[in-house]
Design an enzyme around this catalytic site. Structure first.
Site, PDB file in Angstrom:
ATOM      1  N   ASP A 116       0.600  -1.330  -0.099  1.00 39.59           N
ATOM      2  CA  ASP A 116       0.072  -0.737  -0.005  1.00 39.59           C
ATOM      3  C   ASP A 116       0.440   1.263   0.271  1.00 39.59           C
ATOM      4  OD1 ASP A 116      -2.744  -0.970   0.656  1.00 39.59           O
ATOM      5  OD2 ASP A 116      -1.478  -2.084   2.200  1.00 39.59           O
ATOM      6  N   THR A 142      -7.162  -4.910   0.517  1.00 38.50           N
ATOM      7  CA  THR A 142      -5.357  -5.068   1.500  1.00 38.50           C
ATOM      8  C   THR A 142      -5.928  -6.237   2.349  1.00 38.50           C
ATOM      9  OG1 THR A 142      -5.303  -3.137   1.158  1.00 38.50           O
ATOM     10  CG2 THR A 142      -4.147  -3.786   2.948  1.00 38.50           C
TER      11      THR A 142
END
Length: 320
Positions: free
Chosen positions: A63, A134
């Site tokens: 990320d 995620t």
């Protein structure tokens, strides 16, 4: 009607393509680089996981690196564009190895829709989700993962890029890994085969890890033939445009503007529709609040069928 865009990255060689097409062409190659970063972090084995708001709200090294790569690369080329990313990260001190300077030649060859030819840099807002899905990424559900770059003008999502870093990852060693889908309103969407759910079938796609009594009550009211639970807003929109689901229903706060901007542009480019559960359109100007507080309702076709079946008690429970 829709075809894969084969892209070659090199210095700009065409005579003054419209700004929007240059941004989309650059976002395409930036998303391809992002996918490589996502795969490299996974291969290295250290995901660097930290919890943000709780166990279902995670951030990984991927990320962080991907957001820095996307934002810095696009800001270098288009310094007056507003770029809003999911992660709260410093914007300076980005190493050169994270910068992508290329672009997609195939996109630059396409004429810009007339209504967007006069856009100026300062009128664009780019919404970035560096790693949508995620939680699924950390759990090895790699086909759920997408990289999202949405482009807004006048508060509306007008173009988007969705990269699936692990598309085809279960198809064998000889399969091409990953793909990039892109679209522009007034032009169409590319990189996939548009498919509709068979007539009369009602298949709902919804959240895998953020369910609730209200979410389930809303889905039950639709009386679907089947319910698919997957991670990632980008992944859910792909389910719609590839004919695996007929409606994306999420009756809860949680989704943010960076989750929906790119998927919305691509869905609208092929004639679909996305709103909150109450039927309100999303706004993407730079001052807007980030949370989509009243959930998500999206379809490729037959939006009114699903919207008319959302119970009033569900709508009243969600405040925009």
């Amino acid at each position: 009607m829709f075809k894969f865009a084969f892209c070659f990255f090199s210095a700009f060689s065409m005579a003054s393509p419209a700004l929007l097409m240059r941004v989309v062409a650059s976002a395409y190659s930036v998303a391809e680089k992002a996918a490589t970063i996502v795969r490299n972090v996974m291969s290295a084995g250290d995901l660097g996981i930290v919890e943000k708001a709780g166990p279902n709200d995670l951030q990984t090294k991927a990320d962080r690196l991907v957001q820095m790569s996307i934002c810095a690369s696009l800001a270098r080329k288009f310094p007056k564009v507003t770029i809003i990313g999911e992660e709260e990260l410093p914007t300076d001190d980005v190493t050169e190895d994270l910068i992508e300077n290329g672009h997609c030649e195939e996109i630059l060859k396409k004429p810009c829709p007339a209504q967007y030819t006069g856009i100026k840099e300062e009128e664009l807002v780019i919404w970035v989700d560096p790693l949508d899905g995620t939680k699924e990424y950390t759990e090895g559900l790699l086909d759920h993962v997408t990289v999202l770059i949405g482009i807004a003008y006048g508060g509306k999502a007008i173009a988007g890029v969705i990269n699936q870093p692990y598309y085809n990852y279960e198809a064998g060693a000889n399969a091409v890994l990953g793909r990039t889908i892109w679209g522009v309103l007034g032009m169409g969407a590319f990189g996939f085969q548009l498919t509709e759910v068979p007539a009369g079938k009602h298949i709902v796609v919804t959240t895998r890890s953020h369910s609730s009594a209200l979410v389930n009550e809303c889905i039950a009211a639709l009386n679907p033939d089947h319910v698919i639970r997957v991670g990632g807003a980008g992944n859910k929109i792909i389910q719609l445009i590839e004919g695996k689901a007929s409606a994306y229903v999420f009756a809860s706060p949680g989704c943010k503007k960076w989750d929906t901007c790119a998927p919305e542009a691509i869905l609208h480019a092929v004639g679909g529709k996305i709103t909150d559960i109450r039927g309100n359109s999303f706004q993407y100007n730079k001052e807007v609040k980030h949370m989509n507080s009243a959930g998500v309702l999206a379809t490729l076709r037959n939006y009114d069928y699903y919207a008319s079946r959302i119970p009033n008690i569900v709508k009243e429970s969600l405040v925009p």
